[in-house]
Design an enzyme around this catalytic site. Structure first.
Site, PDB file in Angstrom:
ATOM      1  NE  ARG A  23      -2.359   0.658   3.617  1.00 51.11           N
ATOM      2  CZ  ARG A  23      -1.973   1.432   4.581  1.00 51.11           C
ATOM      3  NH1 ARG A  23      -1.647   2.900   4.379  1.00 51.11           N
ATOM      4  NH2 ARG A  23      -1.502   0.890   5.791  1.00 51.11           N
ATOM      5  CG  HIS A  76      -6.427   1.952   6.321  1.00 52.19           C
ATOM      6  ND1 HIS A  76      -6.142   0.456   5.634  1.00 52.19           N
ATOM      7  CD2 HIS A  76      -7.572   1.956   6.989  1.00 52.19           C
ATOM      8  CE1 HIS A  76      -7.377  -0.059   6.182  1.00 52.19           C
ATOM      9  NE2 HIS A  76      -8.103   0.761   6.798  1.00 52.19           N
ATOM     10  CE1 TYR A 133       1.083   2.627   8.427  1.00 53.77           C
ATOM     11  CE2 TYR A 133      -0.066   4.349   9.796  1.00 53.77           C
ATOM     12  CZ  TYR A 133      -0.071   3.446   8.680  1.00 53.77           C
ATOM     13  OH  TYR A 133      -0.833   3.409   7.700  1.00 53.77           O
TER      14      TYR A 133
END
Length: 393
Positions: free
Chosen positions: A279, A283, A292
């Site tokens: 990805r 998200h 993160y």
């Protein structure tokens, strides 16, 4: 202790455990790859034949679809940032996994997506702006699933896997020549619904393909925290094959999916495909991936861009020239413009319609709530009228 039981001293626990292990469950299986990141082609005796039919026209069509859905995704992201959509789940980096698998489906096959399968929607012939009706907040769905055999988006993690298996069990009993495909992410694979789905699918040998897009991040949790073994290895615990494919290789994804579909269609039961991809964006537009993960990780995967990979092949083999890529760019921009126009023209239905869609027949409790809502709305009208009168004075 009866005579049929062995004394404890003669019972070799370690030997029994070894007899149940066919290999290291944590060992990653070979990654199926037919086209390397530099665009060169690789031989694969098992899955290669399932891509042999892909001629120049088919490969150009795959590139076109990946480019179109990427441009659509960019426009949808911009619309959300401008306040025209409530939320948006981008698919940047996962185009090959979706176009490759979606293009392998037959018309009678039925797809159960999550909320990110915009590329699969394109391959099923769905008008992409309809996808945005849900995220615009003007519809609870956006399209009729029966028209394209493409189910409504499922925002409840992994619930669609249960629906897919149930549908497949029905197809199985009706004797139809169809396969269902359940799409889900690596994060959703940790949900109990996926486990239950695979148990039922294996027990019934149902014609279903579980397609997991392992994009490495379940929002902020990396895959290695979710599972101690490769996700594709989980299939063996249920008694059916698991395959790990390069999810950025559209040709390999197409071939593996075609193999899995035909296997399920022939009555041999389910298959789990793990499309190993990444990805590249957030998200959803409510997420900040910089919190993160490191930029160096994203850069490493940028070189594996699925569009860039296929473009390198098309150019190096003279299968497509600059005119083709320019034409695709023009078509993609037209799609973005029409998508924006469609979204801005969307009007929300009368809120009272929601009360009419709860039950087939009038229900006293719903009617009571509707009346409360009308009184609530009338209160705003009275407040506004009083405010206007005060300002006039």
């Amino acid at each position: 202790m009866g005579a049929e039981h062995l004394p404890a001293s003669e019972f070799d626990i370690e030997e029994l455990e070894q007899s149940l292990v066919t290999g290291d469950p944590a060992a990653a299986p070979p990654l199926v790859q037919l086209m390397a990141p530099d665009g060169s082609v690789r031989e694969d005796a098992k899955y290669g034949p399932f891509a042999a039919h892909l001629d120049g026209d088919a490969l150009r069509a795959m590139y076109r679809d990946m480019a179109l859905v990427r441009r659509f995704d960019q426009e949808a992201t911009a619309l959300q940032r401008q306040g025209q959509l409530l939320l948006w789940p981008p698919l940047l980096g996962q185009e090959a996994a979706q176009i490759g698998s979606g293009s392998a489906l037959k018309p009678q096959d039925y797809v159960f997506p999550t909320y990110r399968e915009h590329g699969v929607a394109l391959t099923r012939g769905l008008e992409l702006s309809k996808v945005l009706r849900l995220f615009r907040g003007v519809s609870n769905g956006g399209w009729d699933p029966r028209e394209n055999n493409f189910h409504l988006y499922t925002l409840v993690l992994a619930a669609q896997s249960l629906h897919a298996v149930g549908y497949a069990m029905g197809v199985q009993r009706d004797g139809d020549d169809a396969v269902t495909v359940a799409y889900f992410g690596d994060g959703a694979s940790s949900e109990g619904d996926v486990h239950e789905s695979m148990v039922f699918a294996a027990s019934n040998q149902s014609p279903v393909v579980f397609f997991c897009q392992n994009n490495h991040w379940a929002i902020s949790v990396p895959t290695e925290v979710q599972s101690r073994i490769p996700l594709s290895n989980r299939a063996s615990g249920y008694g059916f094959p698991g395959i790990r494919v390069d999810g950025n290789d559209v040709v390999a994804v197409h071939a593996v999916t075609r193999w899995a579909l035909e296997r399920a269609r022939s009555g041999k039961g389910p298959v789990l495909i793990e499309a190993f991809t990444y990805r590249m964006s957030a998200h959803t537009t409510a997420d900040d991936p910089t919190k993160y993960r490191e930029a160096v990780e994203e850069e490493k995967w940028r070189e594996r861009d699925p569009l860039l990979r296929l473009e390198r092949y098309l150019r190096s083999t003279n299968t497509a020239g600059q005119d083709f890529f320019d034409q695709v760019t023009v078509e993609a921009d037209k799609l973005a413009a029409s998508t924006r126009a469609d979204v801005l023209a969307m009007e929300a239905p009368d809120f009272e319609d929601h009360f009419a869609n709860v039950y087939g027949d009038p229900h006293p409790l719903v009617q009571e709530e509707l009346e409360w809502h009308r009184q609530y709305q009338a209160g705003f009208a009275e407040d506004n009228a009083g405010r206007a009168e005060g300002e006039a004075r």
